[in-house]
Design an enzyme around this catalytic site. Structure first.
Site, PDB file in Angstrom:
ATOM      1  CG  MET A  14      -1.859   1.225   1.266  1.00 31.39           C
ATOM      2  SD  MET A  14      -2.934   1.349  -0.185  1.00 31.39           S
ATOM      3  CE  MET A  14      -4.038  -0.039   0.117  1.00 31.39           C
ATOM      4  CE  LYS A  42       9.938  -3.556  -9.007  1.00 31.70           C
ATOM      5  NZ  LYS A  42       9.560  -2.223  -9.492  1.00 31.70           N
ATOM      6  N   GLY A  43       4.934  -6.755  -7.615  1.00 29.52           N
ATOM      7  CA  GLY A  43       4.230  -7.910  -8.165  1.00 29.52           C
ATOM      8  C   GLY A  43       2.812  -7.581  -8.571  1.00 29.52           C
ATOM      9  N   GLY A 230      14.191   5.436 -22.512  1.00 30.27           N
ATOM     10  CA  GLY A 230      13.667   4.238 -23.137  1.00 30.27           C
ATOM     11  C   GLY A 230      14.232   2.987 -22.503  1.00 30.27           C
ATOM     12  CB  ALA A 255       3.759   1.813 -11.076  1.00 25.90           C
ATOM     13  CB  ALA A 256       7.475   4.128 -15.084  1.00 29.77           C
ATOM     14  N   GLY A 257       8.355   1.206 -14.294  1.00 28.01           N
ATOM     15  CA  GLY A 257       9.088  -0.024 -14.584  1.00 28.01           C
ATOM     16  C   GLY A 257       8.196  -1.248 -14.528  1.00 28.01           C
ATOM     17  CG  ASP A 258       6.361  -2.311 -10.937  1.00 29.25           C
ATOM     18  OD1 ASP A 258       7.425  -2.952 -10.967  1.00 29.25           O
ATOM     19  OD2 ASP A 258       5.972  -1.689  -9.924  1.00 29.25           O
ATOM     20  N   GLY A 293      -0.037   7.751  -8.645  1.00 25.84           N
ATOM     21  CA  GLY A 293      -0.231   6.483  -7.950  1.00 25.84           C
ATOM     22  C   GLY A 293       0.188   5.311  -8.811  1.00 25.84           C
TER      23      GLY A 293
END
Length: 317
Positions: A14, A42-43, A230, A255-258, A293
């Site tokens: 959270m 991440k998951g 990129g 969360a961009a990488g996720d 978020g």
């Protein structure tokens, strides 16, 4: 077109999000500009992203017996993730992430501290059922926010059934030698790649050097995400740079990488080439950074298709 089946074994967190005009220095207090909460981890982020892009996703993880845990499960389920295999810890609280957002010159940077809680309470007995069930999936995704022994066990299960494995090497932790033979794809960002290799990734030349060094450990495919520039992918024979979308104003890079990982795996499971999957993943992540978020900012397939068409690109599915 066949709907991909993806298994994500990983974390729920959270997020407690604080906005400020600048990050506080050591021992300093600054007045914040905003506060909000959002489901993440991440998951769970990767599971939700893949589900919103049309994959059939099952999530295995653990939350606490608390309000945050209920909300984390509900948010993933609302996105279409099968949460029936999510466990509840009776001894540990749900994980929380303290996210600071600093906005300067129209761009936002973040700092994150995660308290793992129930994520580290997953046991080998909890995931034993996957030894046989894992054969049902087209791809398995793991990260480093749960016990490494769980990741190794899942990796062995996947390899035994011939299921490709994506390892999102985040947050940074040394990759155990025992895990290396089972990895199909590994995806660190430039900072994590630097920690893994001792090579500071600052440009394409250093990114290629880092890719080659990681490939030399026996991993088939290495992806390094480069933030607003990129991402690159290499397998020891080919090295491809996939540029980020242009003109994107980042509101929250959380969360961009996720988002990238979930999108890449979904595209690969649809049969796209690695190059096309990278393009799709970059375009997906470019939408994610424009929202606030973690889970709330992860786009749907319709949103990604629309923006790709607007940018003169052809969605492949």
């Amino acid at each position: 077109m066949k709907q991909p089946k993806i298994l994500v074994v990983g974390s729920f967190v959270m997020d407690l999000i604080v906005g400020c005009e600048r990050f506080p220095e050591e021992g300093e207090t600054v007045i914040g500009t905003s506060f909000s909460t959002a489901a993440g981890g991440k998951g769970a982020n990767q599971a939700v992203q893949a589900a919103r892009l049309g994959a059939k996703v099952t999530m295995v993880g653990k939350v606490g017996d608390d309000d945050f845990g209920k909300r984390l499960i509900a948010t993933a389920a609302e996105a279409g993730v099968d949460t029936s295999k999510v466990l509840v810890s009776r001894t540990q609280p749900s994980a929380v992430g303290n996210i600071q957002l600093e906005t300067k010159n129209g761009q936002t940077n973040n700092r994150i501290c995660v308290v793992p809680g129930a994520n580290m309470d997953i046991t080998l007995d909890d995931i034993a059922f996957l030894e046989e069930e894992i054969a049902e999936y087209d791809m398995v995704i793991i990260q480093f926010e749960i016990p490494m022994e769980i990741n190794i066990a899942v990796a062995k299960f996947a390899a035994a059934k011939g299921v490709p494995l994506m390892v999102n090497a985040a947050p940074f932790a040394p990759v155990p030698e025992e895990l290396l033979p089972y990895i199909t794809y590994i995806s660190p960002n430039e900072h994590e790649a630097g920690e893994m290799t001792g090579i500071k990734v600052t440009d394409l030349a250093s990114a290629e050097a880092a890719v080659k060094k990681i490939v030399s450990t026996g991993i088939d495919n290495v992806i390094i995400t480069l933030g607003s520039r990129g991402a690159v992918i290499g397998d020891g024979k080919e090295f491809v740079f996939s540029p980020a979308a242009k003109g994107v104003v980042s509101v929250d890079p959380t969360a961009a990488g996720d988002s990238f990982v979930g999108a890449f795996c979904t595209a690969i499971c649809h049969g796209l080439s690695k190059e096309k999957a990278m393009e799709f993943a970059n375009q997906t992540a470019s939408v994610t950074v424009t929202g606030l978020g973690a889970m709330p900012s992860l786009p749907t397939l319709e949103q990604v298709r629309k923006i790709m068409i607007e940018r003169g690109l052809a969605p492949e599915f």
